[in-house]
Scaffold this motif. Structure first.
Motif, short mmCIF file in Angstrom:
data_model
loop_
_atom_site.label_atom_id
_atom_site.label_comp_id
_atom_site.label_asym_id
_atom_site.label_seq_id
_atom_site.Cartn_x
_atom_site.Cartn_y
_atom_site.Cartn_z
N ALA A 233 0.25 9.86 -13.64
CA ALA A 233 1.39 9.48 -12.79
C ALA A 233 0.96 8.50 -11.71
CB ALA A 233 1.99 10.74 -12.16
N ASN A 234 -0.23 8.76 -11.17
CA ASN A 234 -0.74 7.94 -10.09
C ASN A 234 -0.93 6.47 -10.51
OD1 ASN A 234 -3.42 7.07 -8.45
ND2 ASN A 234 -2.15 8.47 -7.26
N ILE A 235 -1.54 6.27 -11.67
CA ILE A 235 -1.80 4.87 -12.06
C ILE A 235 -0.51 4.18 -12.54
CG2 ILE A 235 -4.27 5.25 -12.59
CD1 ILE A 235 -2.85 4.40 -15.54
N LEU B 31 6.09 10.52 -3.13
CA LEU B 31 5.79 11.95 -3.16
C LEU B 31 5.39 12.36 -4.57
CD1 LEU B 31 8.59 13.24 -0.80
CD2 LEU B 31 6.15 13.06 -0.31
N GLU B 32 4.17 12.91 -4.66
CA GLU B 32 3.62 13.25 -5.97
C GLU B 32 3.88 14.73 -6.26
OE1 GLU B 32 0.73 9.60 -6.62
OE2 GLU B 32 -0.36 11.43 -6.22
N ASP B 33 5.07 14.99 -6.78
CA ASP B 33 5.51 16.38 -6.98
C ASP B 33 5.42 16.81 -8.44
OD1 ASP B 33 7.48 14.69 -7.84
OD2 ASP B 33 9.13 15.93 -7.13
N VAL C 177 0.85 -1.19 0.00
CA VAL C 177 0.00 0.00 0.00
C VAL C 177 0.88 1.24 0.00
CG1 VAL C 177 -1.96 -1.09 1.17
CG2 VAL C 177 -0.15 -0.07 2.53
N ARG C 178 0.29 2.36 -0.35
CA ARG C 178 1.12 3.57 -0.40
C ARG C 178 0.37 4.76 0.13
NH1 ARG C 178 -2.43 6.26 -2.90
NH2 ARG C 178 -2.84 6.05 -5.10
N PHE C 179 1.14 5.71 0.66
CA PHE C 179 0.61 7.02 1.00
C PHE C 179 1.28 7.93 -0.01
CE2 PHE C 179 1.36 10.86 3.88
CZ PHE C 179 0.11 11.38 3.62
N ALA C 180 0.46 8.71 -0.74
CA ALA C 180 1.03 9.44 -1.88
C ALA C 180 0.72 10.94 -1.82
CB ALA C 180 0.48 8.83 -3.17
N PRO C 181 1.22 11.65 -0.82
CA PRO C 181 0.89 13.07 -0.72
C PRO C 181 1.64 13.91 -1.74
CG PRO C 181 2.51 12.51 0.93
CD PRO C 181 2.17 11.22 0.21
N SER C 182 1.10 15.08 -2.01
CA SER C 182 1.81 16.03 -2.86
C SER C 182 2.54 17.00 -1.93
CB SER C 182 0.83 16.83 -3.71
OG SER C 182 0.06 15.93 -4.46
N PRO C 183 3.80 17.25 -2.17
CA PRO C 183 4.52 18.16 -1.27
C PRO C 183 4.18 19.62 -1.55
CG PRO C 183 6.02 17.22 -2.87
CD PRO C 183 4.68 16.65 -3.18
N THR D 166 0.12 14.66 -15.41
CA THR D 166 -0.86 15.10 -14.42
C THR D 166 -0.98 13.98 -13.38
OG1 THR D 166 -2.60 14.14 -15.74
CG2 THR D 166 -2.21 16.52 -16.00
N TYR D 167 -1.65 14.33 -12.29
CA TYR D 167 -1.84 13.36 -11.20
C TYR D 167 -2.39 12.04 -11.70
CZ TYR D 167 -4.80 10.97 -7.83
OH TYR D 167 -5.43 9.99 -7.11
N HIS D 168 -3.46 12.11 -12.55
CA HIS D 168 -4.17 10.89 -12.93
C HIS D 168 -3.25 9.86 -13.62
CE1 HIS D 168 -7.88 12.69 -11.69
NE2 HIS D 168 -7.61 13.76 -12.44
N LEU E 218 -5.63 2.79 -0.66
CA LEU E 218 -6.51 3.31 0.40
C LEU E 218 -6.26 4.81 0.44
CD1 LEU E 218 -5.74 0.70 3.22
CD2 LEU E 218 -7.54 0.62 1.49
N ARG E 219 -7.24 5.59 0.04
CA ARG E 219 -7.04 7.03 -0.01
C ARG E 219 -8.33 7.73 0.35
NH1 ARG E 219 -6.29 7.18 -6.55
NH2 ARG E 219 -8.34 6.38 -7.09
N GLY E 220 -8.26 9.05 0.45
CA GLY E 220 -9.41 9.84 0.87
C GLY E 220 -10.57 9.72 -0.12
N GLU F 33 -12.35 11.81 -1.39
CA GLU F 33 -12.45 12.84 -2.43
C GLU F 33 -11.99 12.30 -3.79
OE1 GLU F 33 -10.46 12.87 0.18
OE2 GLU F 33 -8.58 13.92 -0.15
N TRP F 34 -11.26 11.16 -3.77
CA TRP F 34 -10.77 10.58 -5.02
C TRP F 34 -11.72 9.52 -5.59
CZ3 TRP F 34 -7.28 13.49 -7.05
CH2 TRP F 34 -6.45 14.24 -6.20
N LEU F 35 -12.82 9.27 -4.90
CA LEU F 35 -13.73 8.21 -5.34
C LEU F 35 -14.23 8.45 -6.77
CD1 LEU F 35 -15.17 5.61 -4.38
CD2 LEU F 35 -16.97 7.03 -3.46
N1 GLU Z 1 -1.37 13.12 -4.51
C1 GLU Z 1 -2.71 12.79 -4.16
C2 GLU Z 1 -3.06 13.56 -2.89
O1 GLU Z 1 -2.26 14.33 -2.44
C3 GLU Z 1 -2.82 11.30 -3.94
C4 GLU Z 1 -4.17 10.73 -4.07
C5 GLU Z 1 -4.09 9.23 -4.11
O2 GLU Z 1 -3.76 8.67 -3.06
O3 GLU Z 1 -4.29 8.64 -5.14
O4 GLU Z 1 -4.10 13.46 -2.33
#
Ligand code: GLU
Length: 542
Positions: free
Chosen positions: A246-248, A90-92, A54-60, A242-244, A260-262, A264-266
């Motif tokens: 890079a994320n996949i 880190l999604e920069d 699993v990953r936590f993928a925040p944007s800095p 873009t996020y979409h 597993l994410r917030g 808001e991404w559903l």
């Molecule tokens: N970079 C996205 C965020 O900061 C990640 C969302 C996700 O986990 O797919 O919320």
């Protein structure tokens, strides 16, 4: 055959079970019973037989706040519960919004909170790098793959045109969306523009007819994105994805099993699934965590500076208290209780208990959580030693010139104070506040103050010194309270209240705070001796 519903331990989906069985069954029609059941078991569980990653993928683009910590925490707990790997990525990709220092700080905060990633920009790992700006080739390669298979295309529309489209839509009362014009460019037109160096982006072709997917928490979902959106940009004009996209790409190449994410991404997940399909990749399982909100249901805003993890750290909040309050207000456990530490959170975690309700966070309860966890730390000898060091630093910083006797910095003295005050204070900081300054700094008081209270100060001071001597090194609350009462009865002209006021004056110089007996136990015989000798001096001259 008797069936009932619960969540599968392997895939975490609600499934039907054969009574007594641990694996889920999905009833498949048109096959003999036995074969049908076995096929269903394999189908449901096979996807998750690999490693849980699993990953936590925040944007800095900002510092870690409570909402982010909560997402990281659930990922961490999930990975540890199922013997998996927790990744920090880190999604920069939004280079214009990067906040200096945020990337470093996010990882620092995960380490501080004691939920460290197994793979991360700092720790490395075999499927890195874990910083998106270092993976640009991979995104370009994937975008090319999409172009070649006809799932993506170059778009040369100018910003000016896009702006006009937006204005027109708004004027007509519609939601702005790209009209997909460049989908229809001929191959030679594209080549010509590319050769001319015309600025461009790459867009993903959104197809209608999205398949529904089963979210671990929100159940069946489907968003027909093509009906509401224009084709989304996947590579921007600056060459960044873009996020979409890079994320996949990263979830795929980092072999993520569960996202597993917030929540808001559903609504973006259907779009992501279309991309997985276009690339012929197996998507991970998705679970969207409900929102974290204020107690009154309002949005937990990052603008309230106080929800940043660094500010909790600065205020002396213990990481385990923060994790405990965050999980207590959310779901995912059979029962909620205060005082759980990370190992207990892991063992008591039950993903099938995560509900879709928002988690309402009552930060007013944080001091209470902190008090409980501080007490637990004090009771653990190793952790208590660290607290002693921390408190020594804080005392020296708070009272650089006022400490008369360095003995108050001694480990044993501080340990006694901590054991005595545990359960009463929420932070170490409180112990260096004015209320507790008497522990470190001897009070100053005058003979006039003494005389104003009683003419029997000399007698009282010597009685206290005597009874402390009799009690020896280990003063106890019980004995002291009893002896002080007896002492107060022996005075001829001074009432009990005045005796206590005098003792307070001699011990702390303050008229509030813990009880006299409590103060005496915290201070210990040596300090009491010093303070009552002073009272003796002042009362003999008064
Ligand atoms: N970079 C996205 C965020 O900061 C990640 C969302 C996700 O986990 O797919 O919320």
């Amino acid at each position: 055959m008797s069936l009932w519903f619960k969540s599968c331990k392997r895939c975490f989906l609600h499934r039907s079970f054969l009574r007594g069985g641990v694996r889920c069954l999905t009833v498949v029609r048109n096959k003999p019973e036995e074969v049908r059941l076995r096929a269903a078991v394999n189908r449901c569980c096979s996807t998750f037989q690999g490693e849980v990653r699993v990953r936590f993928a925040p944007s800095p683009t900002g510092f870690l706040h409570l909402g982010g910590l909560r997402t990281a925490l659930y990922n961490y707990i999930f990975s540890k519960k199922y013997g998996g790997v927790f990744i920090l990525r880190l999604e920069d990709t939004d280079q214009n919004r990067l906040v200096p220092g945020a990337a470093e700080s996010i990882e620092d905060m995960l380490e501080w909170a004691d939920i460290p990633p197994d793979e991360s920009p700092r720790r490395g790992g075999s499927l890195g790098p874990y910083l998106q700006s270092q993976r640009l080739d991979l995104y370009h390669q994937t975008a090319q793959q999409l172009i070649e298979s006809g799932h993506a295309y170059y778009c040369f529309c100018s910003l000016h045109r896009l702006e006009l489209l937006k204005k027109e839509a708004l004027r007509a009362g519609q939601a702005p969306r790209y009209d997909n014009r460049c989908r229809h460019l001929q191959a030679d037109q594209v080549q010509e523009k590319l050769a001319q160096g015309v600025s461009h982006v790459i867009r993903f072709r959104l197809e209608a007819g999205v398949q529904p997917f089963q979210d671990l928490i929100f159940g069946w979902n489907r968003h027909d994105v093509a009906e509401v959106e224009g084709d989304p940009v996947v590579i921007k004009a600056d060459g960044f994805p873009t996020y979409h996209l890079a994320n996949i790409v990263d979830d795929h190449y980092m072999k993520i099993s569960h996202v597993l994410r917030g929540s808001e991404w559903l609504i973006s997940t259907s779009k992501h699934l279309l991309m997985y399909q276009a690339l012929g990749w197996q998507p991970p399982t998705f679970g969207h965590l409900p929102l974290l909100m204020n107690k009154d249901g309002s949005k937990l805003s990052k603008r309230q500076g106080d929800i940043f993890i660094q500010s909790f750290q600065r205020d002396g909040v213990l990481p385990e208290a923060l994790l405990d309050i965050t999980t207590n207000c959310g779901s995912g456990f059979n029962t909620n209780r205060m005082g759980r530490r990370i190992d207990e959170l892991i063992s008591e975690f039950n993903p099938s208990k995560i509900t879709t309700h928002s988690a309402l966070l009552d930060l007013e309860k944080l001091p209470e959580f902190n008090r409980i966890h501080l007490q637990q730390r004090i009771e653990d000898e190793q952790q208590c030693r660290n607290l002693i060091k921390e408190l020594q630093d804080q005392i020296q910083q708070a009272y650089p010139a006022e400490i008369q006797d360095k003995n108050v910095l001694h480990e044993d003295y501080i340990r006694r104070v901590l054991h005595f005050r545990k359960g009463h204070v929420s932070t170490l900081k409180e112990l260096v506040s004015p209320t507790y300054s008497y522990l470190w700094v001897r009070p100053s008081f005058s003979s006039q103050q003494v005389a104003a209270l009683t003419a029997e100060a000399h007698l009282i001071a010597s009685s206290v010194l005597k009874l402390v001597k009799e009690q020896g090194e280990e003063l106890t609350l019980e004995h002291l309270s009893k002896d002080l009462k007896t002492l107060a009865k022996q005075t001829k002209t001074t009432k009990y209240r005045e005796v206590m006021k005098l003792l307070r004056l001699a011990l702390s110089g303050l008229q509030q705070g813990p009880s006299v007996a409590e103060m005496m136990v915290s201070l210990g015989p040596a300090e009491i001796n010093h303070r009552f000798q002073r009272l003796l001096q002042l009362s003999s001259t008064s």
